[in-house]
Design an enzyme around this catalytic site. Structure first.
Site, PDB file in Angstrom:
ATOM      1  N   LYS A 183       0.834  -1.206   0.000  1.00 37.38           N
ATOM      2  CA  LYS A 183       0.000   0.000   0.000  1.00 37.38           C
ATOM      3  C   LYS A 183       0.868   1.255   0.000  1.00 37.38           C
ATOM      4  O   LYS A 183       1.441   1.648   1.015  1.00 37.38           O
ATOM      5  CB  LYS A 183      -0.924   0.056   1.235  1.00 37.38           C
ATOM      6  N   GLU A 258       9.076   2.233  11.065  1.00 35.73           N
ATOM      7  CA  GLU A 258      10.094   3.263  10.770  1.00 35.73           C
ATOM      8  C   GLU A 258       9.380   4.602  10.825  1.00 35.73           C
ATOM      9  O   GLU A 258       8.618   4.941   9.918  1.00 35.73           O
ATOM     10  CB  GLU A 258      10.677   3.051   9.366  1.00 35.73           C
ATOM     11  N   CYS A 292      12.932  12.041   6.678  1.00 32.53           N
ATOM     12  CA  CYS A 292      12.829  11.592   8.074  1.00 32.53           C
ATOM     13  C   CYS A 292      14.113  11.861   8.838  1.00 32.53           C
ATOM     14  O   CYS A 292      14.084  12.147  10.027  1.00 32.53           O
ATOM     15  CB  CYS A 292      12.475  10.111   8.114  1.00 32.53           C
ATOM     16  N   GLU A 393       8.623  17.200  14.938  1.00 33.81           N
ATOM     17  CA  GLU A 393       9.024  17.050  13.545  1.00 33.81           C
ATOM     18  C   GLU A 393       8.151  17.966  12.692  1.00 33.81           C
ATOM     19  O   GLU A 393       6.943  17.774  12.627  1.00 33.81           O
ATOM     20  CB  GLU A 393       8.822  15.586  13.107  1.00 33.81           C
TER      21      GLU A 393
HETATM   22  P1  NAD Z   1       1.670   9.029   7.492  1.00 33.66           P
HETATM   23  O1  NAD Z   1       1.875   8.367   8.806  1.00 33.66           O
HETATM   24  O2  NAD Z   1       0.629  10.073   7.377  1.00 33.66           O
HETATM   25  O3  NAD Z   1       1.316   7.949   6.358  1.00 33.66           O
HETATM   26  C1  NAD Z   1       2.176   6.891   6.065  1.00 33.66           C
HETATM   27  C2  NAD Z   1       1.384   5.770   5.426  1.00 33.66           C
HETATM   28  O4  NAD Z   1       0.462   5.250   6.379  1.00 33.66           O
HETATM   29  C3  NAD Z   1       0.547   6.194   4.228  1.00 33.66           C
HETATM   30  O5  NAD Z   1       0.563   5.168   3.269  1.00 33.66           O
HETATM   31  C4  NAD Z   1      -0.836   6.358   4.829  1.00 33.66           C
HETATM   32  O6  NAD Z   1      -1.877   6.185   3.900  1.00 33.66           O
HETATM   33  C5  NAD Z   1      -0.844   5.227   5.836  1.00 33.66           C
HETATM   34  N1  NAD Z   1      -1.790   5.369   6.935  1.00 33.66           N
HETATM   35  C6  NAD Z   1      -2.300   6.515   7.458  1.00 33.66           C
HETATM   36  N2  NAD Z   1      -3.151   6.210   8.467  1.00 33.66           N
HETATM   37  C7  NAD Z   1      -3.171   4.861   8.582  1.00 33.66           C
HETATM   38  C8  NAD Z   1      -3.857   3.942   9.440  1.00 33.66           C
HETATM   39  N3  NAD Z   1      -4.689   4.359  10.391  1.00 33.66           N
HETATM   40  N4  NAD Z   1      -3.630   2.627   9.277  1.00 33.66           N
HETATM   41  C9  NAD Z   1      -2.764   2.184   8.346  1.00 33.66           C
HETATM   42  N5  NAD Z   1      -2.106   2.992   7.489  1.00 33.66           N
HETATM   43  C10 NAD Z   1      -2.301   4.327   7.609  1.00 33.66           C
HETATM   44  O7  NAD Z   1       3.105   9.578   7.057  1.00 33.66           O
HETATM   45  P2  NAD Z   1       3.456  10.454   5.790  1.00 33.66           P
HETATM   46  O8  NAD Z   1       2.943  11.833   6.048  1.00 33.66           O
HETATM   47  O9  NAD Z   1       3.061   9.737   4.551  1.00 33.66           O
HETATM   48  O10 NAD Z   1       5.063  10.424   5.831  1.00 33.66           O
HETATM   49  C11 NAD Z   1       5.808  11.296   6.586  1.00 33.66           C
HETATM   50  C12 NAD Z   1       6.299  10.618   7.855  1.00 33.66           C
HETATM   51  O11 NAD Z   1       7.043   9.442   7.516  1.00 33.66           O
HETATM   52  C13 NAD Z   1       7.256  11.500   8.621  1.00 33.66           C
HETATM   53  O12 NAD Z   1       6.948  11.434   9.994  1.00 33.66           O
HETATM   54  C14 NAD Z   1       8.608  10.870   8.335  1.00 33.66           C
HETATM   55  O13 NAD Z   1       9.581  11.131   9.325  1.00 33.66           O
HETATM   56  C15 NAD Z   1       8.263   9.420   8.259  1.00 33.66           C
HETATM   57  N6  NAD Z   1       9.302   8.671   7.526  1.00 33.66           N
HETATM   58  C16 NAD Z   1      10.141   7.863   8.243  1.00 33.66           C
HETATM   59  C17 NAD Z   1      11.172   7.188   7.593  1.00 33.66           C
HETATM   60  C18 NAD Z   1      12.140   6.303   8.329  1.00 33.66           C
HETATM   61  O14 NAD Z   1      12.937   5.627   7.688  1.00 33.66           O
HETATM   62  N7  NAD Z   1      12.127   6.256   9.655  1.00 33.66           N
HETATM   63  C19 NAD Z   1      11.320   7.344   6.209  1.00 33.66           C
HETATM   64  C20 NAD Z   1      10.453   8.171   5.517  1.00 33.66           C
HETATM   65  C21 NAD Z   1       9.436   8.835   6.196  1.00 33.66           C
END
Ligand code: NAD
Length: 500
Positions: A183, A258, A292, A393
């Site tokens: 997904k 992550e 991130c 963040e």
């Molecule tokens: P997000 O948490 O909003 O969404 C991430 C994913 O989760 C998306 O595919 C979203 O559709 C899905 N999602 C949202 N709600 C959900 C739920 N209730 N159940 C299951 N899936 C759900 O994050 P984002 O805004 O897409 O990405 C930014 C974040 O990702 C930042 O906090 C960043 O630091 C983090 N990030 C971390 C790493 C790492 O390696 N640690 C790498 C890249 C991004």
């Protein structure tokens, strides 16, 4: 820009049990170009019934298909075929990633190269035998520890590095012999759709890889709530990760998380000034801070701080912000107007908390950029650890500056975060460098470098930055169960319940 004619993105967009199909109970979504707000293309999204079909296909492929038992050499060969196809479509994929995320084409090309490297790395790693013989003290017993695939994995990725983050999951999962339901973020699904097309072309067996684009609320939740998923591997925000972990706990489903970071960059007085300024600038403003591991918290020695910050502000103001597809742009827009509004709220918060704005703090003046989600690289000086802009963040181009006078103070500030994803240290003193990198409680710590990684070394966070590790051997182990096999070659009566 319009991508409707892009061969790698031809609709329909769900890939279930080896077939491209229309959703049964999903819908469609317009995907927007962050550079100008235009519609790039329309994608199909899954509904709950489609997700059930995907999970059932993955379960059948795992339980009754050949994939988990396929010899490692064959699984490795599939990964190499995928890498070759990615290489052949490097420019197409970079164009798609730039259109969808807004990042510069140069960054997208680097991402695709890293994606190819990850597939090649796991193609190699999986062929190395990691079974272990255990000495039980009984010569009649052969005791072995072996590794087997975890099962059906739900792979959920964010929007900032869509293809890269998904590849860090798909490559080790397939190497391990798992079957997957993929997904992508609903904000940037396009490069993942293209990747699954290439995986299909590479000859993956039906049901081993399934694709269900859609929102977190519908598709993400359906995956998370399913008792038939063995592992949820998630990359995204900390609060979403916590929600997923708590829902997964009801079925005791494994999670690998992550999450975000608030990453300190410590600059000592003896650091080489030119490379330090360059690294702090790149660490904070690459991909407009939507990284991130972005080094968004500068912690600099008080004796050099004024000069260092003045130079940073001068350099930040000179960064060329523009469309990612324009080779003159050094950084692109934020991913959406909604995300820019969150970043702008953080800038307003910083001002209200008393931080001193020394660069940016607004949208660019250029009318040619007015339709995109652009924001200027922004620096706040005079910050302290009590401020929310220092602790939270912001996921945008915002750098905060704090000062220190002693090494112990620098380390304490660097560790004063709920997160623990990454940190940087700059000093010309190797002994101090070693002390400080060991004292910092973060998953990756760079000494006189920043933001670099290799597929062979683990990536992940301490604290609220997550659970588990991606990349490296641990990144493969996430997708494996560990099993102990005990073989008694000379069975005899034990006599515990002897009647004699
Ligand atoms: P997000 O948490 O909003 O969404 C991430 C994913 O989760 C998306 O595919 C979203 O559709 C899905 N999602 C949202 N709600 C959900 C739920 N209730 N159940 C299951 N899936 C759900 O994050 P984002 O805004 O897409 O990405 C930014 C974040 O990702 C930042 O906090 C960043 O630091 C983090 N990030 C971390 C790493 C790492 O390696 N640690 C790498 C890249 C991004």
């Amino acid at each position: 820009m319009v991508l409707t004619d892009e061969p790698l993105l031809r609709s329909p967009g769900l890939y279930l049990d080896g077939c491209w199909v229309r959703p049964v109970d999903g819908g469609t979504r317009a995907v927007h170009d962050p550079a100008d707000g235009g519609v790039l293309t329309i994608v199909d999204e899954a509904g709950p019934a489609d997700v059930s079909t995907a999970i059932a296909a993955a379960r059948a492929a795992f339980a009754t298909g050949d994939w988990p038992a396929t010899p490692k050499a064959e699984r490795s060969a599939l990964l190499l075929r995928i890498a070759e196809l990615l290489d052949a479509h490097r420019d197409d994929l970079a164009r798609i990633e730039t259109a969808d995320t807004g990042k510069t084409l140069r960054e997208s090309h680097l991402d695709i190269d890293d994606v190819i490297a990850v597939f090649r790395y796991y193609a190699h790693l999986v062929t190395i035998d990691t079974d272990r013989l255990v000495d039980t003290g009984n010569p009649a017993v052969i005791s072995r520890v072996v590794h087997e695939p975890v099962g059906v994995c739900a792979l959920i990725a964010p929007w900032n590095y869509p293809l890269l983050q998904m590849s860090w999951k798909i490559a080790p999962a397939l190497a391990a012999g798992c079957t997957v339901v993929v997904k992508p973020s609903e904000v940037t699904p396009l490069s993942t759709i293209a990747l699954v097309r290439l995986i299909d072309r590479a000859g993956v067996p039906a049901g081993v890889v399934n694709l269900v684009p859609g929102s977190g609320e519908v598709v993400g939740a359906a995956l998370t709530d399913s008792p038939d998923v063995d592992l949820i591997s998630f990359t995204g925000g900390a609060s979403t990760g916590a929600e997923i972990a708590s829902r997964a706990a009801r079925h005791v489903t494994r999670v690998a998380l992550e999450l975000g970071g608030k990453n300190p960059h410590l600059v000592f007085a003896d650091a080489d000034p030119d490379s330090a300024v360059d690294a702090v600038l790149t660490g904070a403003f690459l991909h407009s801070g939507q990284v991130c591991s972005a080094g968004t918290r500068l912690i600099v020695h008080a004796s050099i701080a004024d000069e260092f910050v003045a130079e940073l502000a001068r350099r930040a103001a000179a960064i060329r912000v523009g469309p990612g597809r324009d080779p003159a742009s050094q950084t692109g827009p934020l991913v959406s107007p909604e995300h820019r509004a969150k970043v702008e709220a953080y800038v307003a918060l910083g001002l209200s908390e008393g931080a001193r704005l020394v660069a940016g703090g607004r949208r660019p003046d250029d009318p040619a950029l007015a339709a995109g989600s652009y924001y200027l690289p922004t620096i706040f000086d005079d910050c302290d650890r009590s401020m929310r802009i220092v602790q939270e963040e912001t996921f945008g181009p915002i750098l905060t500056v704090e000062r220190f006078t002693t090494e112990a103070q620098a380390v304490a500030l660097g560790n004063d975060t709920a997160y623990g994803l990454a940190a940087g240290v700059r000093t010309a003193d190797p002994a101090r460098g070693e002390r400080v990198v060991r004292a910092l409680r973060h998953g990756t710590v760079w000494l006189n470098d920043f933001g670099v990684y290799t597929p062979a070394a683990e990536w992940g966070g301490f604290g609220r930055s997550g659970i588990g590790r991606e990349l490296g051997p641990t990144g493969l182990a996430e997708y494996q169960e560990t099993k102990h096999l005990w073989h008694n070659t000379a069975p005899a009566v034990g006599g515990w319940f002897s009647t004699g």
